[in-house]
Design a protein around this motif. Structure first.
Motif, PDB file in Angstrom:
ATOM      1  N   ILE A 167     105.266  86.657  61.497  1.00 11.69           N
ATOM      2  CA  ILE A 167     105.952  87.232  62.667  1.00 11.69           C
ATOM      3  C   ILE A 167     107.411  86.775  62.702  1.00 11.69           C
ATOM      4  N   ASP A 168     107.650  85.473  62.473  1.00  9.06           N
ATOM      5  CA  ASP A 168     109.020  84.959  62.456  1.00  9.06           C
ATOM      6  C   ASP A 168     109.818  85.553  61.297  1.00  9.06           C
ATOM      7  N   GLU A 170     109.333  88.529  59.894  1.00 14.14           N
ATOM      8  CA  GLU A 170     109.644  89.930  60.238  1.00 14.14           C
ATOM      9  C   GLU A 170     110.755  90.016  61.282  1.00 14.14           C
ATOM     10  N   LYS A 171     110.774  89.086  62.233  1.00 18.68           N
ATOM     11  CA  LYS A 171     111.867  89.062  63.219  1.00 18.68           C
ATOM     12  C   LYS A 171     113.212  88.842  62.531  1.00 18.68           C
ATOM     13  N   ALA A 172     113.235  87.885  61.599  1.00 18.38           N
ATOM     14  CA  ALA A 172     114.470  87.606  60.867  1.00 18.38           C
ATOM     15  C   ALA A 172     114.888  88.807  60.012  1.00 18.38           C
ATOM     16  N   ASN A 174     114.211  91.911  60.636  1.00 15.54           N
ATOM     17  CA  ASN A 174     114.702  92.945  61.555  1.00 15.54           C
ATOM     18  C   ASN A 174     116.149  92.677  61.985  1.00 15.54           C
ATOM     19  N   LYS A 175     116.518  91.407  62.095  1.00 16.84           N
ATOM     20  CA  LYS A 175     117.913  91.072  62.398  1.00 16.84           C
ATOM     21  C   LYS A 175     118.822  91.481  61.235  1.00 16.84           C
TER      22      LYS A 175
END
Length: 194
Positions: A167-168, A170-172, A174-175
């Protein structure tokens, strides 16, 4: 051999080739690991090994291949090293054969990290197809920054590399896509090609 007599259980393997005269032998490569190092790795380190090679800038040239770990103090813990004639698929395969034999462990139970040296990638594909093999982010970034410069992308790449959960990560990622779709696609292609 002095290493073997003073450090019983250590492993030293030398490869030579017969000269054309058929009488003398020429040095080709050597592999070293010490008994205490093998014991220390098995009893005190995580099953995680970094591999790398570097040029020897001496009269005789060649390459130094090494296998290292981080110990409990986060210090480098050298496991094995070899002097070889060149860094390629054949010498990496020889080094890995010697290392796995010396450790007496299933290499598929170890997580490996390296640069993207082509010969080494082939060795993992053939010798350890089920092992976790990852790439050094510093080497990835050296290539990444050529096409995708800037401190923002550098920061986001390192943020993604340090993510502990999917999850972390994928968040990175996406940034990254919000800053540069091309940079995102470059990294995505890299992970898909792994």
């Amino acid at each position: 051999m002095l290493v073997i007599s003073t450090n019983p259980g250590s492993v030293v393997r030398v490869k030579g080739e017969l000269e054309q005269d058929g009488k003398s032998t020429r040095f080709v490569r050597v592999f070293y690991t010490l008994k205490a190092v093998i014991k220390g790795f098995k009893e005190g380190c995580r099953p995680f090994i970094g591999l790398d090679g570097c040029f020897l800038k001496t009269e005789y040239k060649g390459q130094l291949l090494s296998a290292v770990e981080r110990d409990a103090n986060n210090s480098f813990f050298p496991i094995a090293w070899a002097v070889v004639e060149i860094e390629n698929k054949e010498t990496w395969n020889w080094f890995m054969d010697q290392l796995l034999d010396a450790l007496g462990m299933d290499g598929n139970a170890i997580t490996w990290i390296s640069d993207r040296q082509k010969g080494l990638l082939d060795v993992f594909h053939n010798l350890l197809p089920n092992a976790e093999h990852r790439f050094c982010v510093r080497h990835i970034y050296d290539n990444f920054k050529k096409k995708h410069p800037g401190s923002k992308l550098k920061y986001l790449l390192w943020e993604a590399s340090e993510a502990y959960t999917l999850i972390d990560f994928e968040k990175a990622m996406n940034k990254i896509i919000k800053v540069s779709k091309e940079a995102y696609e470059w990294l995505d292609k890299l992970s898909a090609g792994h």
